[in-house]
Design a protein around this motif. Structure first.
Motif, PDB file in Angstrom:
ATOM      1  N   ILE A 188       0.842  -1.201   0.000  1.00  0.00           N
ATOM      2  CA  ILE A 188       0.000   0.000   0.000  1.00  0.00           C
ATOM      3  C   ILE A 188       0.877   1.251   0.000  1.00  0.00           C
ATOM      4  O   ILE A 188       0.576   2.239  -0.675  1.00  0.00           O
ATOM      5  CB  ILE A 188      -0.951  -0.003   1.215  1.00  0.00           C
ATOM      6  N   ALA A 189       1.970   1.225   0.753  1.00  0.00           N
ATOM      7  CA  ALA A 189       2.897   2.365   0.792  1.00  0.00           C
ATOM      8  C   ALA A 189       3.500   2.622  -0.588  1.00  0.00           C
ATOM      9  O   ALA A 189       3.676   3.774  -0.999  1.00  0.00           O
ATOM     10  CB  ALA A 189       3.997   2.108   1.810  1.00  0.00           C
ATOM     11  N   GLU A 190       3.802   1.553  -1.321  1.00  0.00           N
ATOM     12  CA  GLU A 190       4.349   1.702  -2.683  1.00  0.00           C
ATOM     13  C   GLU A 190       3.315   2.322  -3.616  1.00  0.00           C
ATOM     14  O   GLU A 190       3.637   3.187  -4.436  1.00  0.00           O
ATOM     15  CB  GLU A 190       4.804   0.346  -3.198  1.00  0.00           C
ATOM     16  N   LEU A 191       2.065   1.865  -3.505  1.00  0.00           N
ATOM     17  CA  LEU A 191       0.989   2.448  -4.312  1.00  0.00           C
ATOM     18  C   LEU A 191       0.778   3.922  -3.947  1.00  0.00           C
ATOM     19  O   LEU A 191       0.528   4.759  -4.821  1.00  0.00           O
ATOM     20  CB  LEU A 191      -0.310   1.667  -4.081  1.00  0.00           C
ATOM     21  N   PHE A 192       0.883   4.227  -2.666  1.00  0.00           N
ATOM     22  CA  PHE A 192       0.718   5.606  -2.203  1.00  0.00           C
ATOM     23  C   PHE A 192       1.815   6.501  -2.793  1.00  0.00           C
ATOM     24  O   PHE A 192       1.545   7.626  -3.228  1.00  0.00           O
ATOM     25  CB  PHE A 192       0.773   5.647  -0.678  1.00  0.00           C
ATOM     26  N   GLU A 193       3.036   6.011  -2.804  1.00  0.00           N
ATOM     27  CA  GLU A 193       4.152   6.771  -3.374  1.00  0.00           C
ATOM     28  C   GLU A 193       3.907   7.056  -4.853  1.00  0.00           C
ATOM     29  O   GLU A 193       4.173   8.159  -5.331  1.00  0.00           O
ATOM     30  CB  GLU A 193       5.456   6.004  -3.183  1.00  0.00           C
ATOM     31  N   GLU A 194       3.381   6.075  -5.574  1.00  0.00           N
ATOM     32  CA  GLU A 194       3.069   6.259  -6.990  1.00  0.00           C
ATOM     33  C   GLU A 194       1.955   7.292  -7.163  1.00  0.00           C
ATOM     34  O   GLU A 194       1.999   8.134  -8.059  1.00  0.00           O
ATOM     35  CB  GLU A 194       2.657   4.912  -7.596  1.00  0.00           C
ATOM     36  N   TRP A 195       0.947   7.215  -6.290  1.00  0.00           N
ATOM     37  CA  TRP A 195      -0.159   8.199  -6.320  1.00  0.00           C
ATOM     38  C   TRP A 195       0.365   9.611  -6.071  1.00  0.00           C
ATOM     39  O   TRP A 195      -0.044  10.565  -6.725  1.00  0.00           O
ATOM     40  CB  TRP A 195      -1.181   7.797  -5.270  1.00  0.00           C
ATOM     41  N   GLU A 196       1.265   9.768  -5.121  1.00  0.00           N
ATOM     42  CA  GLU A 196       1.859  11.070  -4.818  1.00  0.00           C
ATOM     43  C   GLU A 196       2.624  11.622  -6.014  1.00  0.00           C
ATOM     44  O   GLU A 196       2.538  12.817  -6.327  1.00  0.00           O
ATOM     45  CB  GLU A 196       2.811  10.956  -3.621  1.00  0.00           C
ATOM     46  N   GLN A 197       3.398  10.771  -6.676  1.00  0.00           N
ATOM     47  CA  GLN A 197       4.198  11.212  -7.813  1.00  0.00           C
ATOM     48  C   GLN A 197       3.316  11.697  -8.950  1.00  0.00           C
ATOM     49  O   GLN A 197       3.614  12.707  -9.602  1.00  0.00           O
ATOM     50  CB  GLN A 197       5.089  10.061  -8.288  1.00  0.00           C
ATOM     51  N   ILE A 198       2.194  11.008  -9.189  1.00  0.00           N
ATOM     52  CA  ILE A 198       1.258  11.441 -10.220  1.00  0.00           C
ATOM     53  C   ILE A 198       0.664  12.808  -9.854  1.00  0.00           C
ATOM     54  O   ILE A 198       0.528  13.695 -10.685  1.00  0.00           O
ATOM     55  CB  ILE A 198       0.132  10.404 -10.405  1.00  0.00           C
ATOM     56  N   GLY A 199       0.364  12.990  -8.570  1.00  0.00           N
ATOM     57  CA  GLY A 199      -0.149  14.279  -8.112  1.00  0.00           C
ATOM     58  C   GLY A 199       0.831  15.395  -8.309  1.00  0.00           C
ATOM     59  O   GLY A 199       0.478  16.513  -8.708  1.00  0.00           O
ATOM     60  N   GLU A 200       2.106  15.145  -8.053  1.00  0.00           N
ATOM     61  CA  GLU A 200       3.151  16.154  -8.241  1.00  0.00           C
ATOM     62  C   GLU A 200       3.280  16.529  -9.716  1.00  0.00           C
ATOM     63  O   GLU A 200       3.510  17.684 -10.066  1.00  0.00           O
ATOM     64  CB  GLU A 200       4.478  15.644  -7.699  1.00  0.00           C
TER      65      GLU A 200
END
Length: 430
Positions: A415-427
């Motif tokens: 889940i943390a890895e998916l969250f990191e990917e979600w954050e990068q897309i947001g940036e």
């Protein structure tokens, strides 16, 4: 403060939500300038100054209800609108006088307090804008002092208010020496008034001493510091916390808000919850506030690791804050509010983790029950579902004024890895 649309005015209007708990932030230059204001004018102008937010880039025009302002000024009866209008008219005719020297010559700046005022006779509202000349003394401050508005609103004497400010600036030093001639100028006392020292002491110093002890968070004692023959040249003021000052509920609410604000801001900048808690306990609020404002004012390109930079700034006082970095003794109410804030954040994070882990188990169950499932399609669907859940959590935290969820808050590795990917897309989007 909610923005109000206006087709007639070029600058945005903001509803002036008057709260006595607001901080008055002002440069030390402004505090030590000559200010010829009545107590009523002072209440109005410093209520406006308290509306200026630390991160404001420029002044705004504030819309204030006449009844709200009249209540602040303790006006009563049917003529409050006229009373308020007369007070603001008087304020618009007053100037702030600041003396300086550029190395070659003495300079005297004269600045109006209020640049523009509009009276809406039918709606009971007033629109006020501070003078642009005040901006350098209220925005993006380096050397400044601050106090809660409620500490001064109840003062009945402009002399008491000014002495409160002058001593509050030096509260961390616990003493201040002021020449008599300088003090008279700062209090705008004409040369032909209160010429006898016993009158000056009784009317100004003794009254301020009694009123500050009764109504504010500081108290003082004073004695003669130097004489020229029989004439007193200067006084030394000894400044201390007012131990008998009963904390109003509004101060406790303000302290709670301060602790929440500091902890939430630190976490928003990527600092772990335990580190944010340590900072809130260890450092003085104003010291943290000054250094946070300094770091957040920098260009983001200058700072790659903002969380680490903030912690270093606090260690080394990058803001050059003049006051104490740490309190000599911990305030038990401060500790209580820090603990409550951390517990609320912990409970919210645990709830979010439970929600995310529940979603993960649903997909795990689907995978176990469907042996012929297309893994690529499955992983894409799972990612989309988690991204939607991250969006919901983010919006929910924003509405509740919680700091955002961090990768470090998430217990589950996938889940943390998916969250990191979600954050990068947001940036990338922003």
């Amino acid at each position: 403060m909610a923005e109000v649309s206006s087709d007639q005015l070029s600058l945005p209007l903001f509803e002036g939500d008057i709260k006595p708990s607001y901080w008055v932030n002002q440069s030390t230059t402004l505090i030590n300038a000559i200010q010829d204001l009545t107590i009523t004018e002072r209440r109005i102008i410093y209520t406006l100054i308290a509306l200026v937010q630390p991160d404001d880039k420029d002044f705004k025009k504030y819309v204030i209800g006449v009844k709200d302002l009249a209540q602040l000024l303790e006006y009563k009866g049917n003529a409050i609108y006229k009373q308020v209008q007369n007070a603001i008219d008087g304020l618009m005719g007053k100037q702030l006088v600041i003396h300086s020297n550029d190395g070659n010559q003495d300079i005297v700046d004269k600045i109006q307090w209020v640049q523009h005022a509009r009276y809406e006779m039918g709606t009971g509202r007033i629109t006020i804008q501070l003078s642009d000349g005040l901006a350098r003394y209220l925005l993006n401050l380096e050397k400044y002092a601050k106090y809660r508005l409620y500490n001064v609103l109840r003062l009945s004497s402009e002399y008491s208010w000014r002495i409160y400010e002058l001593l509050k600036e030096y509260e961390w030093k616990k003493e201040r020496i002021i020449r008599v001639d300088e003090l008279r100028k700062l209090l705008s006392i004409p040369d032909d008034k209160m010429k006898l020292m016993k009158v000056f002491r009784k009317t100004v110093l003794e009254k301020a001493k009694a009123e500050l002890k009764e109504k504010t968070d500081i108290e003082f004692k004073y004695e003669v510091h130097s004489k020229a023959g029989r004439n007193i040249e200067s006084f030394i003021f000894y400044i201390d916390k007012n131990k008998k000052f009963k904390r109003p509920q509004i101060e406790l609410d303000s302290l709670r808000e301060d602790m929440e604000s500091i902890i939430h801001t630190l976490i928003r900048q990527g600092i772990r919850r335990d580190a944010a808690e340590k900072v809130a306990h260890e450092y003085d609020y104003q010291y943290v506030d000054a250094n946070l404002r300094y770091v957040l004012s920098l260009d983001s390109l200058e700072v790659k690791n903002k969380a680490g930079y903030i912690l270093t700034a606090l260690e080394d006082n990058y803001a050059g804050f003049d006051g104490p970095a740490k309190r000599e003794t911990e305030d038990p109410m401060k500790s209580l509010f820090i603990g409550q804030t951390i517990e609320r954040l912990k409970a919210k994070t645990e709830k979010d983790n439970k929600s995310l882990e529940g979603l993960y188990k649903l997909f795990e169950k689907r995978l176990l029950e469907n042996h012929d499932i297309n893994l690529k399609v499955f992983q894409l669907q799972r990612k989309e579902a988690f991204f939607e859940r991250f969006d919901v959590i983010s919006e929910d935290r924003r509405k509740q004024k919680h700091p955002p969820l961090l990768k470090a808050d998430i217990n589950h590795t996938t889940i943390a890895e998916l969250f990191e990917e979600w954050e990068q897309i947001g940036e990338e989007v922003y």
